[in-house]
Design a protein around this motif. Structure first.
Motif, mmCIF file in Angstrom:
data_model
loop_
_atom_site.group_PDB
_atom_site.id
_atom_site.type_symbol
_atom_site.label_atom_id
_atom_site.label_comp_id
_atom_site.label_asym_id
_atom_site.label_seq_id
_atom_site.Cartn_x
_atom_site.Cartn_y
_atom_site.Cartn_z
ATOM 1 N N ALA A 24 -48.099 -28.073 -21.339
ATOM 2 C CA ALA A 24 -48.123 -28.744 -20.033
ATOM 3 C C ALA A 24 -47.541 -27.869 -18.923
ATOM 4 N N ALA A 25 -46.515 -27.110 -19.222
ATOM 5 C CA ALA A 25 -45.925 -26.229 -18.202
ATOM 6 C C ALA A 25 -46.920 -25.148 -17.794
ATOM 7 N N ARG A 26 -47.606 -24.577 -18.749
ATOM 8 C CA ARG A 26 -48.594 -23.542 -18.451
ATOM 9 C C ARG A 26 -49.764 -24.120 -17.654
ATOM 10 N N VAL A 27 -50.254 -25.282 -18.086
ATOM 11 C CA VAL A 27 -51.362 -25.930 -17.380
ATOM 12 C C VAL A 27 -50.957 -26.220 -15.942
ATOM 13 N N HIS A 28 -49.770 -26.761 -15.752
ATOM 14 C CA HIS A 28 -49.305 -27.046 -14.398
ATOM 15 C C HIS A 28 -49.239 -25.771 -13.567
ATOM 16 N N HIS A 29 -48.700 -24.713 -14.127
ATOM 17 C CA HIS A 29 -48.606 -23.452 -13.398
ATOM 18 C C HIS A 29 -49.997 -22.959 -12.997
ATOM 19 N N TRP A 30 -50.927 -22.936 -13.940
ATOM 20 C CA TRP A 30 -52.292 -22.490 -13.628
ATOM 21 C C TRP A 30 -52.866 -23.270 -12.457
ATOM 22 N N LEU A 31 -52.845 -24.593 -12.604
ATOM 23 C CA LEU A 31 -53.522 -25.431 -11.624
ATOM 24 C C LEU A 31 -52.814 -25.430 -10.273
ATOM 25 N N TYR A 69 -58.039 -24.717 -20.354
ATOM 26 C CA TYR A 69 -57.771 -26.162 -20.325
ATOM 27 C C TYR A 69 -58.922 -26.881 -19.637
ATOM 28 N N ALA A 70 -59.206 -28.076 -20.093
ATOM 29 C CA ALA A 70 -60.122 -28.989 -19.401
ATOM 30 C C ALA A 70 -59.621 -30.406 -19.639
ATOM 31 N N ARG A 71 -59.802 -31.233 -18.624
ATOM 32 C CA ARG A 71 -59.339 -32.618 -18.691
ATOM 33 C C ARG A 71 -60.526 -33.534 -18.421
ATOM 34 N N TRP A 81 -65.478 -38.185 -16.328
ATOM 35 C CA TRP A 81 -65.307 -37.266 -15.200
ATOM 36 C C TRP A 81 -64.605 -36.034 -15.760
ATOM 37 N N LEU A 82 -65.269 -34.892 -15.673
ATOM 38 C CA LEU A 82 -64.709 -33.635 -16.136
ATOM 39 C C LEU A 82 -63.984 -32.965 -14.971
ATOM 40 N N CYS A 83 -62.750 -32.574 -15.189
ATOM 41 C CA CYS A 83 -61.976 -31.971 -14.106
ATOM 42 C C CYS A 83 -60.948 -30.989 -14.665
ATOM 43 N N ASP A 84 -60.306 -30.295 -13.768
ATOM 44 C CA ASP A 84 -59.232 -29.361 -14.112
ATOM 45 C C ASP A 84 -59.650 -28.325 -15.155
ATOM 46 N N VAL A 85 -60.885 -27.860 -15.095
ATOM 47 C CA VAL A 85 -61.340 -26.808 -16.011
ATOM 48 C C VAL A 85 -60.775 -25.485 -15.511
ATOM 49 N N TYR A 86 -60.021 -24.822 -16.360
ATOM 50 C CA TYR A 86 -59.356 -23.582 -15.958
ATOM 51 C C TYR A 86 -59.261 -22.639 -17.155
#
Length: 154
Positions: A24-31, A69-71, A81-86
């Motif tokens: 979660a920390a990495r995902v948050h940093h990316w986004l 990551y993808a949410r 709904w596909l979002c936050d693809v990184y």
């Protein structure tokens, strides 16, 4: 529900929906620092988004490190709904974005989901390879926007 844990992706990578593997920390940093649609998103907001969603991660097989990551926001029956693809900058160009979105599609298809929507400014080609198209009747779609921190691109 189909299991996406350990699904092979690009050579040396695997995709998983196991929530305990999400960094979660990495995902948050990316986004919050590198994704035009989520710049400045708070950690609290991102953590709530992760908790209320179906999450997909791509991981290096050898180290287990998360590299993409993808949410998906879904009812697991009719809509998603596909979002936050990184994809981490160091892992781009290896087909991980395509593999990740293919895994999302393949995970949702057996559930009877009729439609997966997404919004993108610059990755149309990635999504078209997987079967996404522009809306047939965009005039039928509407949106309600609330002011806040996450209104930049989605």
């Amino acid at each position: 529900m189909s299991d996406t844990n350990g699904r092979p992706a690009a050579d040396g990578y695997e995709i998983s929906t196991d929530p305990s593997r999400i960094d979660a920390a990495r995902v948050h940093h990316w986004l919050s620092t590198d994704a035009y649609w989520a710049l400045g998103r708070s950690r609290e907001t991102q953590d709530r988004a992760i908790a209320g969603s179906l999450n997909f991660g791509a991981y290096e097989t050898a180290s287990g490190a998360q590299v993409a990551y993808a949410r998906v926001i879904t009812d697991h029956a009719t809509f998603a709904w596909l979002c936050d693809v990184y994809v981490d900058r160091s892992a781009r160009g290896k087909g991980l974005g395509t593999a990740l979105v293919t895994a999302v599609r393949d995970h949702l298809a057996p559930l009877g989901v009729r439609r997966i929507l997404l919004a993108t400014h610059d990755a149309h080609g990635v999504y078209e390879k997987i079967g996404f198209t522009s809306l047939d009747k965009p005039e039928q779609w509407m949106a309600l926007h609330f002011p806040g921190e996450d209104t930049r691109g989605e």
